[in-house]
Design an enzyme around this catalytic site. Sequence first.
Site, PDB file in Angstrom:
ATOM      1  N   CYS A   5     -20.096   2.495 -13.748  1.00  0.00           N
ATOM      2  CA  CYS A   5     -20.142   2.423 -12.404  1.00  0.00           C
ATOM      3  C   CYS A   5     -21.132   3.660 -12.274  1.00  0.00           C
ATOM      4  O   CYS A   5     -21.517   4.907 -12.446  1.00  0.00           O
ATOM      5  CB  CYS A   5     -18.680   3.588 -12.355  1.00  0.00           C
ATOM      6  SG  CYS A   5     -18.305   4.792 -11.106  1.00  0.00           S
ATOM      7  N   ASP A  55       0.931  -1.104  -0.266  1.00  0.00           N
ATOM      8  CA  ASP A  55      -0.032  -0.259   0.283  1.00  0.00           C
ATOM      9  C   ASP A  55       0.753   1.687  -0.251  1.00  0.00           C
ATOM     10  O   ASP A  55       0.536   2.049   0.677  1.00  0.00           O
ATOM     11  CB  ASP A  55      -0.527  -0.077   1.029  1.00  0.00           C
ATOM     12  CG  ASP A  55      -2.114  -0.043   0.395  1.00  0.00           C
ATOM     13  OD1 ASP A  55      -2.415  -0.368  -0.681  1.00  0.00           O
ATOM     14  OD2 ASP A  55      -3.414   0.294   1.666  1.00  0.00           O
ATOM     15  N   ASP A  69     -17.759  -3.329  -5.744  1.00  0.00           N
ATOM     16  CA  ASP A  69     -16.594  -4.179  -7.150  1.00  0.00           C
ATOM     17  C   ASP A  69     -17.229  -4.208  -7.986  1.00  0.00           C
ATOM     18  O   ASP A  69     -17.341  -4.292  -8.774  1.00  0.00           O
ATOM     19  CB  ASP A  69     -16.688  -5.329  -6.226  1.00  0.00           C
ATOM     20  CG  ASP A  69     -15.620  -5.500  -5.051  1.00  0.00           C
ATOM     21  OD1 ASP A  69     -15.157  -4.906  -5.076  1.00  0.00           O
ATOM     22  OD2 ASP A  69     -16.271  -6.750  -4.435  1.00  0.00           O
ATOM     23  N   CYS A 123      -7.695  -3.623 -22.848  1.00  0.00           N
ATOM     24  CA  CYS A 123      -9.641  -3.224 -23.167  1.00  0.00           C
ATOM     25  C   CYS A 123     -10.095  -4.104 -24.013  1.00  0.00           C
ATOM     26  O   CYS A 123     -11.040  -4.340 -24.068  1.00  0.00           O
ATOM     27  CB  CYS A 123      -9.671  -2.556 -22.215  1.00  0.00           C
ATOM     28  SG  CYS A 123      -9.234  -2.616 -20.266  1.00  0.00           S
TER      29      CYS A 123
HETATM   30  S1  SF4 Z   1     -14.649  -3.953 -18.170  1.00  0.00           S
HETATM   31 FE1  SF4 Z   1     -12.862  -1.948 -17.836  1.00  0.00          FE
HETATM   32  S2  SF4 Z   1     -11.109  -2.844 -17.617  1.00  0.00           S
HETATM   33 FE2  SF4 Z   1     -12.142  -5.136 -17.307  1.00  0.00          FE
HETATM   34  S3  SF4 Z   1     -12.358  -5.665 -19.775  1.00  0.00           S
HETATM   35 FE3  SF4 Z   1     -14.133  -3.765 -20.284  1.00  0.00          FE
HETATM   36  S4  SF4 Z   1     -12.902  -1.945 -20.479  1.00  0.00           S
HETATM   37 FE4  SF4 Z   1     -11.226  -3.105 -19.593  1.00  0.00          FE
HETATM   38  S1  SF4 Z   2     -15.530   1.086  -7.630  1.00  0.00           S
HETATM   39 FE1  SF4 Z   2     -17.529   1.560  -7.804  1.00  0.00          FE
HETATM   40  S2  SF4 Z   2     -17.838   3.637  -7.629  1.00  0.00           S
HETATM   41 FE2  SF4 Z   2     -15.699   3.141  -7.798  1.00  0.00          FE
HETATM   42  S3  SF4 Z   2     -15.444   3.399  -9.277  1.00  0.00           S
HETATM   43 FE3  SF4 Z   2     -15.295   1.376  -9.406  1.00  0.00          FE
HETATM   44  S4  SF4 Z   2     -17.735   1.196 -10.138  1.00  0.00           S
HETATM   45 FE4  SF4 Z   2     -17.254   3.201 -10.050  1.00  0.00          FE
END
Ligand code: SF4
Ligand code: SF4
Length: 363
Positions: free
Chosen positions: A203, A139, A250, A193
Amino acid sequence: MMQTTTTREEQIKAYAKELGFDLVGIAEAIPSIFQQQYRDWLEKGYAGQMEYLARNLERRLNPQELLPNARSLIVVAMNYYADTEEGPGTPPVRPNHAIFARYARGDDYHDVITKRLYQLLEYIKKRIDPNAAGRVYVDAGPLLEREVAQRAGLGWFGKNTMLINSRRGSYFFLGALVTDLDLEPDRPAQGHCGRCKRCIEACPTGALIAPYQLDARRCISYLTIELKEAIPVELRPALSANGNRIFGCDICQEVCPFNQKFSVPTTEPAFQPREITRNSRLVNLLQLSEPEFREKFRKSPVKRAKRRGLLRNVATALAYSDDPEAEAALQNAAEHDPDPLVREHAAWALDTLRKRKTTSSSP
Ligand code: SF4
Ligand code: SF4
């Protein structure tokens, strides 16, 4: 007869595997090549209140500052993927229950990895060079560990900013032993990716503002663990957007095809989920007293949020619960919790919950 000799690098890697590390590689101990990007990221304020990331920056970005004459970094990764009732890549679908980020379901990885890296150093002194010196990095900062892991061949950067191993995914803890031994470095990992952008689309808060760029201030992980104050009101609903993410998140790993395809549950006893992180109703968590919190989360990464942070998050998530006991639990916390931060979030959640009920019951 052909003689086979084992190199020092092979010996070190074999012993690291014996210690339980899943991946191990070697990189040169050079200063970070992303120093400017890291400084820019901090300057833009994307680190939020994580002021510690700006402290000892030289030390974080240059292994020589940690160990004079540093020559090599032995970089290790340990799988923490825990398969509970959910399948690989899918979140548990348990309404009114808490979801803890997978990394936090067992014991604190700092202790586990640091101890084993020092065991690795002992081995090196005994079997390879009695004068070898070493220091442990666990870390050291989000960028540095991923950067050295990439250079050591362990994985590459995904658009979700995680280190991805093409055959193992991204549910790994990383650590490194900085040493003055001159070791042959591995080849940096290659991978990408492609056109995928599932993490960015999934997200719930838009924290991945662009590929490879995280504004931590919007990230649920930051909001539920690092932020010590009130969660901004406009971001509170996101904690329940996909299950109840009351400690970390996650989602950008769960949707990643590399994890969906390759994650396998860890066999490390220290990282097996505890009952409380695997199977807790929100309303029960909201009633944890300080001594209960300390007992249940002893040696757990959850301690970092403290009771006030965890219960703030639980109260926030209860605003969107349909648990028949949610209203009473929130009312009790809003009136009687000893911590004002918890009381404020419980009062907000109670208000939100009641408004939702009124709206849904109106014709
Ligand atoms: S989910 Fe995000 S990190 Fe995973 S392969 Fe797709 S673009 Fe890349
Ligand atoms: S951990 Fe959750 S809130 Fe943070 S970038 Fe990833 S999907 Fe978004």
